[in-house]
Design a protein around this motif. Structure first.
Motif, PDB file in Angstrom:
ATOM      1  N   ASN A 244       0.859  -1.183   0.000  1.00 26.80           N
ATOM      2  CA  ASN A 244       0.000   0.000   0.000  1.00 26.80           C
ATOM      3  C   ASN A 244       0.893   1.229   0.000  1.00 26.80           C
ATOM      4  O   ASN A 244       1.879   1.274   0.743  1.00 26.80           O
ATOM      5  N   SER A 245       0.552   2.203  -0.781  1.00 29.71           N
ATOM      6  CA  SER A 245       1.360   3.428  -0.763  1.00 29.71           C
ATOM      7  C   SER A 245       0.542   4.595  -1.292  1.00 29.71           C
ATOM      8  O   SER A 245      -0.403   4.415  -2.057  1.00 29.71           O
ATOM      9  N   ILE A 246       0.904   5.753  -0.842  1.00 26.92           N
ATOM     10  CA  ILE A 246       0.357   7.002  -1.357  1.00 26.92           C
ATOM     11  C   ILE A 246       1.521   7.972  -1.513  1.00 26.92           C
ATOM     12  O   ILE A 246       2.360   8.086  -0.621  1.00 26.92           O
ATOM     13  N   TYR A 247       1.573   8.606  -2.647  1.00 29.37           N
ATOM     14  CA  TYR A 247       2.575   9.652  -2.859  1.00 29.37           C
ATOM     15  C   TYR A 247       1.902  10.796  -3.590  1.00 29.37           C
ATOM     16  O   TYR A 247       1.294  10.606  -4.639  1.00 29.37           O
ATOM     17  N   HIS A 248       1.964  11.982  -3.025  1.00 32.78           N
ATOM     18  CA  HIS A 248       1.329  13.150  -3.609  1.00 32.78           C
ATOM     19  C   HIS A 248       2.332  13.921  -4.458  1.00 32.78           C
ATOM     20  O   HIS A 248       3.235  14.580  -3.930  1.00 32.78           O
ATOM     21  N   ASN A 249       2.185  13.815  -5.768  1.00 33.87           N
ATOM     22  CA  ASN A 249       3.018  14.597  -6.670  1.00 33.87           C
ATOM     23  C   ASN A 249       2.596  16.061  -6.621  1.00 33.87           C
ATOM     24  O   ASN A 249       1.465  16.381  -6.252  1.00 33.87           O
ATOM     25  N   GLY A 250       3.504  16.926  -6.991  1.00 36.15           N
ATOM     26  CA  GLY A 250       3.160  18.340  -7.081  1.00 36.15           C
ATOM     27  C   GLY A 250       3.453  19.147  -5.840  1.00 36.15           C
ATOM     28  O   GLY A 250       3.077  20.321  -5.772  1.00 36.15           O
ATOM     29  N   VAL A 251       4.107  18.525  -4.842  1.00 37.38           N
ATOM     30  CA  VAL A 251       4.479  19.261  -3.632  1.00 37.38           C
ATOM     31  C   VAL A 251       5.849  19.895  -3.872  1.00 37.38           C
ATOM     32  O   VAL A 251       6.814  19.195  -4.168  1.00 37.38           O
ATOM     33  N   THR A 252       5.941  21.193  -3.772  1.00 40.12           N
ATOM     34  CA  THR A 252       7.238  21.841  -3.955  1.00 40.12           C
ATOM     35  C   THR A 252       8.126  21.585  -2.733  1.00 40.12           C
ATOM     36  O   THR A 252       7.656  21.102  -1.701  1.00 40.12           O
ATOM     37  N   ASP A 253       9.392  21.916  -2.845  1.00 41.16           N
ATOM     38  CA  ASP A 253      10.356  21.619  -1.779  1.00 41.16           C
ATOM     39  C   ASP A 253      11.130  22.871  -1.410  1.00 41.16           C
ATOM     40  O   ASP A 253      12.345  22.934  -1.542  1.00 41.16           O
TER      41      ASP A 253
END
Length: 397
Positions: A244-253
């Protein structure tokens, strides 16, 4: 990186975030120490596991080999973990960081692409830290007029490392993120030895790793027969059956920055919140969340000023943990998202962490952490592997 290191976590949902889990701590004993061979086995165990259950794995169907582990020390000068760099053929293929604690799950952090700290204590005259996180730096940039006492890789935060040179006069130099920081002797002090966590669910994992370690010798590292294609029973009897995994693309750093609009650094909590606002603005259609200048361009400084004011961040960049949730909620509602809510979770279960992260990225605040002390970062997801219906947690990202 593992959320098992987190003692306090705050997340906000829009519905904006989220969470914490803290493992029980006990006094560690020598039997919990991890050898280099076991670190290699644990890294290959993770690679094989990822190859088996993760269809998007960058290692899938590849012959991945391990390089000799790099020792990583903490702020008490204790062996904290090992970096095991990986290769596919002669090309870098990421790394796995293995915690030096067999009483807890082994994986502290990993990457498919970044290889960490090409750093050898015996060859410090030609130090080269090859890592986009640690940066490119040469030992020649350090103070050549001081007598070196020790040179080592140090753990700064989950997935973040540096090269530290201690001098006989008590001072030190630290290279991290392509920056050199000189530490005077008055500040170069050791912290008390941290207690190690204990997680009884990790016992089966370490039993399998130790079996794998018996088939590996250090002289095999980096050879054609090394890696996860060796004929070892582990490869044919993988006990994990799903991921199971979730990764939110589009988060700046964004990192902390200075501006004429405020005194001191922007602060870790408002900066982490800015990263989250950026995500909701550009990826989730909340296009009024970030402030704009007269030309319609994103105004980072004004947005940061709003977050700092709402969180009551002081001139040294510090923000009370109790002002973070209310501050983010206030800032979002001030941008006319009146349904925005913020919730503080303390001692949250892993299911709560996952549930909150399912909404979007989270502001995660550490309290009395060994290296972070009181610090906030942006969490962008989690990953866990399922064994017979149970889920050994590999943690947040």
């Amino acid at each position: 990186m593992s959320l098992k290191k987190i003692y306090l976590c705050l997340c906000i949902s829009l519905s904006l975030l989220a969470p914490v889990s803290a493992s029980p701590v006990v006094n560690a004993n020598s039997s919990s120490e991890v050898s280099k061979t076991e670190a290699i086995a644990a890294a290959l165990y993770h690679v094989k596991l990822d190859q088996t259950v993760n269809q998007q794995s960058a290692w899938k169907d590849k012959n991945v080999t391990a390089l000799e582990p790099i020792e990583v020390f903490d702020a008490s000068n204790e062996l904290h973990s090992y970096i095991v760099n990986l290769q596919i053929g002669e090309e870098p293929a990421g790394y796995v960081e293995i915690g030096n604690n067999k009483n807890d799950f082994p994986i502290s952090s990993y990457s498919y692409t970044v290889n960490n700290t090409e750093f050898e204590e015996e060859a410090m005259e030609d130090l080269n830290i090859a890592d986009s996180k640690v940066g490119m730096a040469s030992i020649d940039s350090l103070d050549s007029f001081k007598k070196v006492k020790t040179k080592k890789v140090v753990w700064l935060a989950p997935g973040k490392f540096g090269a530290k040179v201690d001098y006989t006069d008590g001072s030190a130099d630290l290279i991290a993120e392509n920056k050199l920081e000189s530490i005077p002797s008055s500040e170069n002090t050791l912290l008390p030895k941290a207690e190690k966590t204990v997680n009884t669910e990790s016992q089966q994992t370490w039993a399998e790793i130790e079996q794998l370690a018996s088939a590996i010798t250090l002289k095999q590292i980096g050879t054609d027969t090394d890696g996860v294609t060796d004929s070892i029973m582990f490869e044919y009897n993988n006990p994990y059956n799903s991921i199971n995994s979730i990764y939110h693309n589009g988060v700046t750093d964004e990192n902390q920055w200075n501006s004429s609009l405020w005194t001191g650094p922007s602060g870790c909590a408002p900066t982490s919140a800015y990263n989250i606002f950026y995500y909701w603005h550009f990826s989730r259609g909340k296009s009024n969340l970030l402030m704009k200048d007269s030309n319609g361009n994103i105004d980072k400084d004004q947005t940061m000023l709003l977050l700092r004011n709402c969180m009551q961040t002081n001139d040294t960049g510090d923000t009370s943990i109790y002002n973070q949730a209310s501050g983010i909620q206030m800032a979002a509602r001030g941008r006319k998202y009146y349904g925005a809510t913020a919730t503080l979770h303390t001692n949250a279960s892993w299911s709560t962490v996952k549930s909150d992260l399912s909404y979007g990225p989270s502001l995660i605040s550490f309290f009395s952490h060994t290296f972070y002390l009181n610090h906030s970062v942006t969490g962008v997801g989690y990953i866990e592997f399922i064994r017979n219906g149970r889920s050994p947690v590999y943690g947040g990202i």
